[in-house]
Design a protein around this motif. Structure first.
Motif, PDB file in Angstrom:
ATOM      1  N   SER B 247      23.690 -73.806  23.083  1.00 50.76           N
ATOM      2  CA  SER B 247      22.523 -73.306  22.870  1.00 50.76           C
ATOM      3  C   SER B 247      22.402 -72.651  21.694  1.00 50.76           C
ATOM      4  O   SER B 247      21.245 -73.063  20.889  1.00 50.76           O
ATOM      5  N   VAL B 250      22.401 -75.389  18.622  1.00 46.55           N
ATOM      6  CA  VAL B 250      21.146 -76.135  18.626  1.00 46.55           C
ATOM      7  C   VAL B 250      19.925 -75.590  17.889  1.00 46.55           C
ATOM      8  O   VAL B 250      19.500 -76.037  17.080  1.00 46.55           O
ATOM      9  N   THR B 251      19.833 -74.188  18.318  1.00 46.03           N
ATOM     10  CA  THR B 251      18.671 -73.418  17.618  1.00 46.03           C
ATOM     11  C   THR B 251      19.512 -73.265  16.095  1.00 46.03           C
ATOM     12  O   THR B 251      18.374 -73.423  15.037  1.00 46.03           O
ATOM     13  N   THR B 285      12.896 -81.182  21.293  1.00 46.67           N
ATOM     14  CA  THR B 285      13.014 -80.510  22.300  1.00 46.67           C
ATOM     15  C   THR B 285      13.705 -80.897  23.488  1.00 46.67           C
ATOM     16  O   THR B 285      14.559 -80.107  24.011  1.00 46.67           O
ATOM     17  N   GLY B 288      17.264 -81.254  22.841  1.00 51.86           N
ATOM     18  CA  GLY B 288      17.841 -79.812  22.768  1.00 51.86           C
ATOM     19  C   GLY B 288      18.365 -79.404  24.282  1.00 51.86           C
ATOM     20  O   GLY B 288      19.232 -78.845  24.708  1.00 51.86           O
ATOM     21  N   ALA B 289      17.140 -79.402  24.972  1.00 47.52           N
ATOM     22  CA  ALA B 289      17.326 -78.915  26.374  1.00 47.52           C
ATOM     23  C   ALA B 289      18.416 -79.802  27.266  1.00 47.52           C
ATOM     24  O   ALA B 289      19.233 -79.020  27.859  1.00 47.52           O
ATOM     25  N   VAL B 292      21.759 -78.410  26.071  1.00 44.63           N
ATOM     26  CA  VAL B 292      22.232 -77.124  26.932  1.00 44.63           C
ATOM     27  C   VAL B 292      22.459 -77.467  28.242  1.00 44.63           C
ATOM     28  O   VAL B 292      23.471 -76.727  28.721  1.00 44.63           O
ATOM     29  N   ILE B 293      21.734 -78.066  28.885  1.00 42.66           N
ATOM     30  CA  ILE B 293      21.986 -78.242  30.486  1.00 42.66           C
ATOM     31  C   ILE B 293      23.438 -78.917  30.609  1.00 42.66           C
ATOM     32  O   ILE B 293      24.140 -78.366  31.558  1.00 42.66           O
TER      33      ILE B 293
END
Lengths: 321, 313
Positions: B247, B250-251, B285, B288-289, B292-293
């Motif tokens: 996470s 990614v950011t 977006t 990225g999500a 992370v999942i």
């Protein structure tokens, strides 16, 4: 929160010695970095409240005779490229940062406590729905979700508020600057509560199974008494740690958004915005980037060390060896 | 283990569907009617109701919301993310080109992050409350207090302009070039505090357990106590940082790649966000999500392998 720790003498009078808080305060004091962090945090909050009043100039005032000046007696932090006093802008930025941090932390804490407790007590389908929503929100990388909400919700929220303005005539709904601020603040809050709610839920669920709570229940103590005297004091340590950690996080998020051009819009002053505005001239006017960068770093640093110190002080099991 | 794994994977699917739904809904509400916007942009005189209705039909925008959503999901599963408003090119191929670049940087950063973090965290735990411990935790906390967008220019100026240790490092020449050194460093160092904390706290918790005291009491050499009993059990919780690290990366890639002008996923996301390019914003977006999942799923599975108690909860 800082008050409770900031006045040990007061605590001494109010409570008998050798209680949880006094122990924690003693452990906290021994950690020098944590005390420094506390000092920085308190100073930041004070600057956010009183800073703009102390500023030597108006943060929007442009002095065309003093463009990009290095620090001097007249301008202690110099002036930026269009002749605005850096110190005044940084103090105004402190207000933005503190305002965002306080607002976001309050919303986060209230939502986290309420939804976490509701989840733990209601159980069943309520618990499942709340926790699934939390899971989904936590699945997005924080900044990306905030940026996404910010980018997509500005127009719909603007339309709704304009409609509300036409309907009611209240001037508030027409003020796009305030609406903009509110979208930023709510977007940042949106990603903070799930972690807290999970923490609260976990604390309540595990404490309810512990013998001393069961004993209280068996003795017929009323629910509020168990809650006030046993559940809350035992659950509050990790909660305080999480909340203090989220303050620094909120400040970074606001600066990051402003850095990406999505947060506070000019002429409002935000440290992140100041950094990006002056980034291109870094090699020519290094102080213009260095000042807001360092101020931001020191504040976040202070809150991080405060959180770390609180963690060691309030979760003593981790430091007993 | 198999039932546990299946359960976890089944939990993964609804989360992804929910993420797809939220992304689409917000992208649907955000920009308003795309036909109206496009017509107004090209030729406002064309904007009579009849033309707009016809265009809406051509693009399938008059269908119910859920049908449009299903259509969108189907396209994404086939790798079709639509067109970018700003560049008028397909987003899918751009992602196929850009994501691997970011993945290489992230993977290299992750290896350094994990190995370095666990070693430093272990050292800090074993030397608990000495200056070594304070130094390790303190400096990791210190570094993590600098937002990446502050750290990146500071590093560029110090290493390239002042110290002249590296030639100009802007751009992308593959992972094994000098240009990748600073970005990799940033990917790893900024996240160090979490593996260090997890490793340190996990080990310290184990160090105070009774079975460690027993091992010492029976005269086991300290080295073996640490290797056999402490490290093995104390480091399990460190796995948790995997999700956090992905996470953070990614950011982080948004700021690192835009600072170093690396044509990766993060740079694309920043370009989309600054240009209000909704299709790009939705695609980045979403990706990225999903990353992370997936990282969280892997964390859960690893935890199940390492700590059997988790499987029976």
């Amino acid at each position: 929160m800082t008050q409770a720790f900031g006045s040990p003498a007061l605590l001494d009078e109010m409570m008998p010695p050798r209680n949880l808080w006094l122990d924690a305060w003693e452990r906290f004091q021994r950690n020098r970095m944590a005390v420094i962090g506390l000092a920085i945090a308190v100073l930041t909050l004070l600057l956010g409240i009183f800073g703009p009043a102390l500023a030597p100039y108006d943060y929007k005032y442009i002095d065309m005779r003093a463009l990009a000046e290095p620090p001097s007696l007249e301008h202690p932090m110099g002036t930026d490229e269009i002749g605005r006093d850096m110190l005044s802008r940084i103090l105004q930025g402190a207000r933005t940062a503190v305002m965002v941090a306080v607002f976001v932390t309050v919303i986060n804490t209230v939502l986290g406590l309420a939804l976490g407790a509701l989840s733990a007590y209601a159980g069943g389908i309520v618990d499942m729905v709340i926790m699934r929503i939390a899971d989904i929100l936590m699945a997005f990388p924080g900044l990306l979700l905030v940026a996404f909400v910010n980018a997509t919700m500005k127009r719909p929220v603007g339309l709704v508020s304009l409609w509300l303005y036409d309907l009611t005539g209240i001037a508030f709904f027409e003020n796009t600057l305030v609406i903009n601020y509110l979208i930023v603040l709510w977007a940042i809050s949106l990603i903070g509560w799930p972690g807290l709610a999970r923490l609260v839920r976990g604390q309540i669920l595990s404490l309810r199974e512990r013998e001393f709570i069961k004993a209280q229940e068996a003795m017929g103590s009323p629910g509020w008494r168990i809650m006030a005297l046993h559940l809350i004091p035992n659950a509050i340590g990790p909660l305080i740690v999480a909340v203090s950690g989220s303050i620094g996080g909120a400040m970074v998020l606001e600066s990051s958004l402003s850095y990406l051009g999505l947060g506070i819009q000019p002429p409002g002053a935000s440290w992140g915005r100041m950094i990006v505005e002056n980034m291109l001239q870094w090699s020519v006017y290094p102080h213009l980037v260095a000042m807001p960068s360092l101020v931001l770093a020191i504040c976040v640093f202070g809150f991080n060390f405060l959180g770390d110190g609180l963690n060691d002080a309030l979760n003593p099991r981790q430091i007993r060896s | 283990m198999l039932t546990y794994a299946i359960k976890r994977v089944l939990l993964f699917i609804p989360t992804v569907i929910a993420v797809l739904f939220i992304t689409f809904t917000m992208g649907y509400l955000g920009p308003g009617d795309p036909i109206q916007t496009q017509v107004m942009r090209v030729n406002p005189r064309l904007a009579d109701q009849e033309t707009i209705e016809r265009l809406r039909e051509v693009y399938g925008l008059n269908r119910p919301f859920l049908v449009q959503w299903g259509d969108w999901v189907g396209k994404i599963l086939r790798g079709d993310f639509g067109k970018s408003f700003a560049t008028r090119t397909d987003i899918g191929p751009a992602i196929a080109y850009r994501l691997p670049i970011s993945a290489q940087l992230g993977a290299a950063g992750f290896v350094i992050l994990a190995i370095g973090g666990v070693l430093l965290g272990t050292l800090a735990a074993l030397k608990q409350n000495t200056w070594i411990d304070h130094f390790i935790v303190g400096s990791a906390l210190f570094i993590s207090s600098f937002p990446i967008f502050v750290l990146a220019p500071l590093l560029i100026i110090m290493v390239i302009l002042w110290l002249k240790l590296l030639p100009s490092t802007l751009g992308w020449d593959g992972i094994f070039s000098a240009k990748a050194i600073l970005p990799i460093l940033l990917f790893s160092v900024t996240g160090w505090i979490s593996p260090i904390r997890f490793a340190r706290n996990g080990l310290i918790e184990v160090l105070s357990q009774d079975y460690v005291r027993t091992a010492r009491a029976k005269g086991l050499p300290e080295r073996l106590v640490i290797l056999r009993h402490v490290v093995k059990n104390g480091l399990i919780s460190t796995v948790t940082f995997l999700g956090l690290a992905v996470s953070g990366m990614v950011t982080g890639s948004l700021f690192i790649e835009s600072a170093f002008a690396i044509p990766g996923y993060g740079y694309m996301a920043v370009q989309g966000l600054t240009a209000n390019d909704y299709n790009v914003i939705m695609a980045t977006t979403l990706i990225g999500a999903v990353l992370v999942i997936a990282a969280n799923l892997i964390t859960d599975l690893l935890y199940g392998v390492l700590d059997p108690r988790v499987r029976y909860e």
